[in-house]
Design a protein around this motif. Structure first.
Motif: not given
Length: 238
Positions: A148-162
């Motif tokens: 029953m999901g909703a929303g985008t996956p949580m961003q991690s530190e490595i995501g913010h480096s992209l």
């Protein structure tokens, strides 16, 4: 007793680990000789979420995986729970490590908002595998389950480096099972998550005639358990 493979489990917004464990009791029973389901708490206290009251009125405090920054916008990396600005994905990897010796961590399962936590772990692992960075853990999850999901996956530190374009466009390519409730008021959000955050060809969709709730009817629980077994087996065999 043999150490069973472990699945990390993440509650919905306005719930908590104890409530989610109760909601998953039929699934726990169906998998009791094959997997250990381990339940984690979000770091933030909030009001009760959809469907929590009145059944779980005696289960506070209710929790969330996300909070808001000073401007009121959601902090999509789950940060803000301590003074070091660490993200929520790193926090959960550390909580999993802190469980100590036991069965291999093989999967992550989240309900509602918790699906963003499960997806965030998979996306972080996928990105770290690509650049050869094990980060804060050497856990290697094989699959995820978004209920029953909703929303985008949580961003991690490595995501913010992209860069922004790469971060938004990247989808989870690790195998996932998506449970959709055909009577769920959040079904459009679940379909959007399924269609935009996960790679086609690596997903399995399991629809049930439910509102916003974990499967509890025996037949539906058995089918969910069978899907989990099947995906796990397929990922082990490559």
């Amino acid at each position: 007793m043999k150490n069973l493979p472990r699945i990390a489990c993440f509650h919905g917004g306005g719930s908590n680990a104890a409530i989610y464990e109760v909601q998953c009791a039929p699934l726990i029973a169906a998998l009791e000789n094959e997997y250990e389901l381990v339940f984690f708490n979000g770091p933030y206290i909030r009001s009760a979420g959809p469907g929590v009251l009145p059944a779980f009125a005696e289960y506070p405090p209710f929790r969330s995986w996300f909070t808001q920054g000073e401007g009121g916008a959601e902090l999509d990396d789950g940060s803000g729970y301590d003074s070091m600005s660490r993200d929520g994905v790193a926090r959960v990897w550390q909580l999993m490590e802190a469980q100590g010796p036991g069965g291999e961590w093989v999967g992550a399962m989240g309900f509602s908002q918790g699906s963003r936590m499960a997806g965030g772990l998979l996306l972080d692992q996928q990105r770290r595998d690509r650049v050869g960075d094990i980060g804060v853990t050497d856990v290697n999850l094989r699959f995820g389950v978004c209920c029953m999901g909703a929303g985008t996956p949580m961003q991690s530190e490595i995501g913010h480096s992209l860069d922004e374009q790469t971060r938004v466009a990247e989808r989870v390519g690790i195998r996932t099972l998506h449970v959709h409730g055909l009577k769920d008021i959040f079904l459009p959000l679940g379909r959007h998550q399924y269609e935009t955050c996960y790679e086609k060809g690596t997903t399995t969709l399991f629809s049930v005639n439910y509102h916003h709730a974990m499967p509890w009817h025996k037949q539906d629980v058995q089918q969910l358990a069978d899907h989990i077994r099947k995906i796990d087996k397929e990922t082990r065999l490559g």
